[in-house]
Design an enzyme around this catalytic site. Structure first.
Site, mmCIF file in Angstrom:
data_model
loop_
_atom_site.group_PDB
_atom_site.id
_atom_site.type_symbol
_atom_site.label_atom_id
_atom_site.label_comp_id
_atom_site.label_asym_id
_atom_site.label_seq_id
_atom_site.Cartn_x
_atom_site.Cartn_y
_atom_site.Cartn_z
ATOM 1 N N SER A 8 -5.490 10.807 -6.154
ATOM 2 C CA SER A 8 -4.644 9.782 -5.533
ATOM 3 C C SER A 8 -4.833 8.388 -6.125
ATOM 4 O O SER A 8 -3.987 7.526 -5.940
ATOM 5 C CB SER A 8 -4.893 9.728 -4.028
ATOM 6 N N HIS A 12 -8.970 4.026 -1.671
ATOM 7 C CA HIS A 12 -7.619 3.532 -1.931
ATOM 8 C C HIS A 12 -7.617 2.018 -2.069
ATOM 9 O O HIS A 12 -8.588 1.346 -1.733
ATOM 10 C CB HIS A 12 -6.656 3.959 -0.821
ATOM 11 N N ASP A 49 -0.924 4.544 3.493
ATOM 12 C CA ASP A 49 -1.846 5.471 4.151
ATOM 13 C C ASP A 49 -1.685 5.596 5.659
ATOM 14 O O ASP A 49 -2.544 6.190 6.309
ATOM 15 C CB ASP A 49 -3.291 5.042 3.868
#
EC number: 3.4.21.89
Length: 172
Positions: free
Chosen positions: A49, A90, A115
């Site tokens: 990701s 992230h 998210d």
């Protein structure tokens, strides 16, 4: 080779040596946790990701001592979600407010959406307390050992067996 097992003192010394190695590793981990102010100062990237910034298997070094500066948009952070035990790596894409009450929105570089679907039920943003640490460095592909051990449980047994044999068969 196996004659060393017949001497109880030597066997006890080898067992204590193995315990010393394990306790030293534990103390180093806890010391690093205190220095970085992070419960998990080193994490492994488990998915793609965050590509191209980080690849699966990269080992990330975290820092959580933001005494002067705040967590900013663009910063790559590791956070925990309530009810899930795997930390997520992230980037912060939006920030609402300032100081410890700021609300943060994150997104993986390689993901199409933010998210909000990953957060706990009823949670739309992250709080500063959800952040485990900010990424300050990384080592490419070093964490692949961890991924291999979690994907192939039999490998853990093999590695523990090899470590045990090394300790038992070690000569002084």
């Amino acid at each position: 080779m196996l004659s060393s097992l017949q001497n109880p003192r030597q066997a006890a010394a080898q067992l204590m040596n193995f315990g010393l190695i394990l306790s030293t590793a534990f103390m180093m981990w806890k010391g690093l946790s205190v220095i970085t102010d992070s419960p998990s100062p080193i994490v492994v990237v488990l998915s793609g990701s965050m590509e191209p910034a980080f690849q699966r298997g990269d080992l990330l070094l975290l820092w959580n001592r933001n005494l002067i500066s705040e967590t900013n948009v663009g910063e790559i952070v590791v956070y925990n979600v309530k009810g899930k035990d795997i930390p997520i790596v992230h980037r912060i894409v939006r920030k609402f407010g300032v100081g410890p009450d700021a609300k943060l929105l994150t997104k993986g570089d390689n993901n199409a959406a933010d998210d909000t679907e990953l957060y706990a039920r009823g949670q739309d943003y992250l709080n500063r307390k959800d952040i485990v640490g900010s990424v300050v460095g990384y080592m490419p592909f070093v964490g692949y050992v961890t991924i291999m051990l979690s994907e192939h449980p039999w490998l853990k047994t093999v590695m523990l067996g090899i470590m045990g044999l090394v300790v038992v068969l070690q000569r002084e």
